[in-house]
Design a protein around this motif. Structure first.
Motif, mmCIF file in Angstrom:
data_model
loop_
_atom_site.group_PDB
_atom_site.id
_atom_site.type_symbol
_atom_site.label_atom_id
_atom_site.label_comp_id
_atom_site.label_asym_id
_atom_site.label_seq_id
_atom_site.Cartn_x
_atom_site.Cartn_y
_atom_site.Cartn_z
ATOM 1 N N GLY A 237 -4.322 -24.097 19.024
ATOM 2 C CA GLY A 237 -5.092 -24.196 17.785
ATOM 3 C C GLY A 237 -4.617 -25.202 16.774
ATOM 4 N N ASN A 257 -1.405 -23.987 12.867
ATOM 5 C CA ASN A 257 -2.395 -22.915 13.024
ATOM 6 C C ASN A 257 -1.785 -21.611 12.533
ATOM 7 O OD1 ASN A 257 -4.625 -21.399 13.777
ATOM 8 N ND2 ASN A 257 -4.083 -21.331 15.933
ATOM 9 N N LYS A 261 -5.787 -18.866 14.823
ATOM 10 C CA LYS A 261 -7.153 -19.058 15.278
ATOM 11 C C LYS A 261 -7.150 -19.490 16.741
ATOM 12 C CE LYS A 261 -8.798 -20.421 10.673
ATOM 13 N NZ LYS A 261 -9.462 -21.482 9.885
ATOM 14 N N SER A 263 -8.122 -21.660 20.335
ATOM 15 C CA SER A 263 -7.833 -23.031 20.757
ATOM 16 C C SER A 263 -8.944 -23.976 20.299
ATOM 17 C CB SER A 263 -7.694 -23.096 22.273
ATOM 18 O OG SER A 263 -8.930 -22.810 22.907
ATOM 19 N N ILE A 264 -8.587 -25.227 20.079
ATOM 20 C CA ILE A 264 -9.562 -26.242 19.663
ATOM 21 C C ILE A 264 -10.180 -26.836 20.923
ATOM 22 C CG2 ILE A 264 -9.890 -28.436 18.480
ATOM 23 C CD1 ILE A 264 -7.629 -27.709 16.627
ATOM 24 N N ARG A 284 -13.776 -24.045 17.789
ATOM 25 C CA ARG A 284 -12.720 -23.263 18.429
ATOM 26 C C ARG A 284 -13.280 -22.275 19.444
ATOM 27 N NH1 ARG A 284 -7.804 -23.794 15.551
ATOM 28 N NH2 ARG A 284 -8.056 -24.791 13.513
#
Length: 538
Positions: A237, A257, A261, A263-264, A284
């Motif tokens: 993230g 992060n 949150k 993962s991108i 995300r």
């Protein structure tokens, strides 16, 4: 300053979409407007145009880009000598079983480029600059010139997660984002032929270690401009920006992060507030969308807008789709929903669609007509579905009179099993295109099942069954309309085994229950992660 965004649901792509398979295609002329291109897992490419009368997206055209094979990736590129943007899609040819790349214009249903790479796996990562094509499978990279000449190839020791390139002194250098937390910058493909670059495309000239495993790469510039800096989003993230030159590599920033949150999975850059500086849009895996503002002289981007959805975000792209006066952040979710977050925050400026297609200033009266039209549409769809069900039931009755058989319905699942270094546990994410009924977790090695706040599952623990080598067994009953679940697992280091997960989708009453088994290996050094620098002195 906060950036106010208004949500507007447009349409559906018709099927599940993979990462990066939605793009806003700029218009060559103002009157043509900007269109939205989407590729899905059925191999279909759909190009939508905005109907500004009733704020909807309508098909400009739809075409099978690959016959029954998924569209794995998509990129936009400026076509040389024609000054127009083309849509490049990567996948696999069902006829020859090779990785293919095809290119379409935003008006034509016929590809003007149909190139077979001769790679045995689907082309899952792609980038294009004029005559140069950078294509990669999960384990192999190729650089082609003019879709004919192979200029270089490379097989990294770890899986490729994304492909891009940078330009230095007019020379292109491919960049691979790999699973071992490295950006691998490959050499100049023309160096063997007397080029002015250094290295060649069969060797790594730079290795940039990142704080996490890169999931996506994006140049920090507008389409068609020289690339000097690369944005990256990681599995844990984090958002970062790196600048690469001949003499040094500089990390411009790495945004932490802190709120844990997801993962991108996808990135976009665009000047949303028209201040001359690019905003960074982040999509995300947990359904969150963040917008970061970059400022001159600042070392870190600042969060200026955020939004959350119930399913993972597979693609983001920006442009002027619904109106010439406002900007849209176009999103594609896992199930194929196409949604806009636009900068027009005045509900009166965009009237609701009415059955007659005319704009009305009176929202109340227009809403009544719209609701009535929707009721009629739902009733017609229900009648059509019931008629189709009866037709299928009659056919099954006729066929089963001779031979009885069971047809297993196929349901697509998206799953991700990844190690979270900061928490020393594994995150298992399961997402389905239909509602889930129950999930069974079974392991032949000892592990702890940790609590996840956002889960609404009803757990039930079963006693260990040593005779069948089952040390951990849990059953989770899902609430109504649950399509995405997360589990946090902490295995014991040194114990090797397998985690088996049975996922059962919801089924109507008196219908057969089915389940799919997903298996994940648990390695002896499961709580270790790879490092590239000796940190024993720390």
């Amino acid at each position: 300053m906060e950036l106010a965004l208004r949500k507007l649901e447009y349409t559906e792509a018709g099927a599940i979409t993979k990462r990066g398979c939605l793009h806003v295609v700029p218009g060559e002329h103002t009157r043509t407007g900007e269109k939205v291109a989407v590729g899905n897992v059925t191999g279909e490419l759909r190009v939508f145009g905005a109907n500004k009368t009733n704020n909807s997206l309508e098909d400009a055209y739809r075409v099978p880009a690959f016959n029954q094979s998924p569209v794995e990736c998509m990129r936009l590129a400026v076509v040389p000598d024609k000054d127009r943007v083309a849509i490049f899609v990567g996948g696999k040819s069902s006829a020859e079983e090779h990785g293919d790349v095809r290119a379409f214009s935003k008006r034509s249903k016929t590809p003007f480029i149909d190139f077979t790479t001769r790679m045995s796996d689907p082309v899952s990562h792609l980038d294009v600059y004029q005559h140069d094509l950078f294509a990669a499978t999960d384990g192999y990279f190729n650089h082609f010139y003019n879709c004919q000449e192979e200029r270089g190839s490379f097989a990294p020791p770890h899986e490729i997660n994304d492909v891009s390139y940078i330009s230095m002194d007019g020379i292109l250098y491919p960049v691979l984002g790999c699973e071992d937390r490295l950006l691998r910058v490959l050499g100049d493909s023309t160096a063997d032929d007397g080029g002015d670059g250094f290295g060649n495309a069969k060797e790594t000239v730079f290795e940039v270690e990142l704080p996490g495993k890169p999931r996506c790469l994006l140049p920090f510039n507008e389409l068609g401009q020289p690339r000097k800096e690369l944005l990256y989003g990681t599995r844990d993230g984090r958002l970062g920006l790196t600048a690469i030159s001949r003499t040094k590599i500089r990390q411009r920033f790495c945004h932490p992060n802190e709120k844990k949150k997801g993962s991108i999975d996808t990135l976009a850059v665009y000047d949303l507030d028209e201040d001359g500086l690019l905003e960074i849009v982040v999509g995300r895996s947990d359904g969150k969308v963040d917008v970061f503002r970059t400022e001159r002289g600042s070392t870190q981007p600042t969060l200026c807008a955020q939004h959350e959805f119930s399913e993972s975000i597979s693609s983001v792209s920006c442009g002027k789709v619904g109106s010439e006066q406002h900007h849209d952040i176009m999103l594609a979710t896992y199930s194929g929903r196409i949604i806009s977050l636009n900068t027009d925050n005045d509900p009166l400026s965009q009237s609701l669609p009415s059955p007659s297609g005319k704009k009305k200033k009176e929202i109340a009266g227009d809403s009544v007509q719209r609701m009535e039209a929707l009721r009629k549409e739902i009733a017609a769809l229900e009648a059509e579905v019931n008629a189709k069900k009866k037709e299928c039931a009659d056919e099954l009755t006729k066929e089963s009179s001779a031979v009885e058989y069971i047809a297993e319905p196929y349901v697509e699942f998206h799953d991700d099993f990844s190690f979270q270094e900061g928490d020393a546990n594994y995150l298992l994410v399961i997402e389905s295109q239909v509602a889930l009924d129950f999930i069974l977790l079974r392991s032949d090695t000892t592990m702890d099942i940790l609590d996840v706040e956002k889960n609404t599952l009803l757990p039930s623990q079963c006693a260990p069954d040593h005779e069948n080598k089952t040390l951990v067994s849990y059953t989770f009953r899902c609430q109504a309309n649950t399509r995405r679940v997360e589990f946090k697992l902490r295995p014991i280091e040194g114990q090797e085994g397998n985690l088996s997960v049975l996922v059962s989708p919801s089924a109507p009453l008196n219908k057969m229950k089915v389940a799919r088994e997903l298996t994940y290996p648990i390695k002896p050094l499961c709580l270790h992660s790879i490092v590239h620098v000796d940190e024993s002195d720390r």
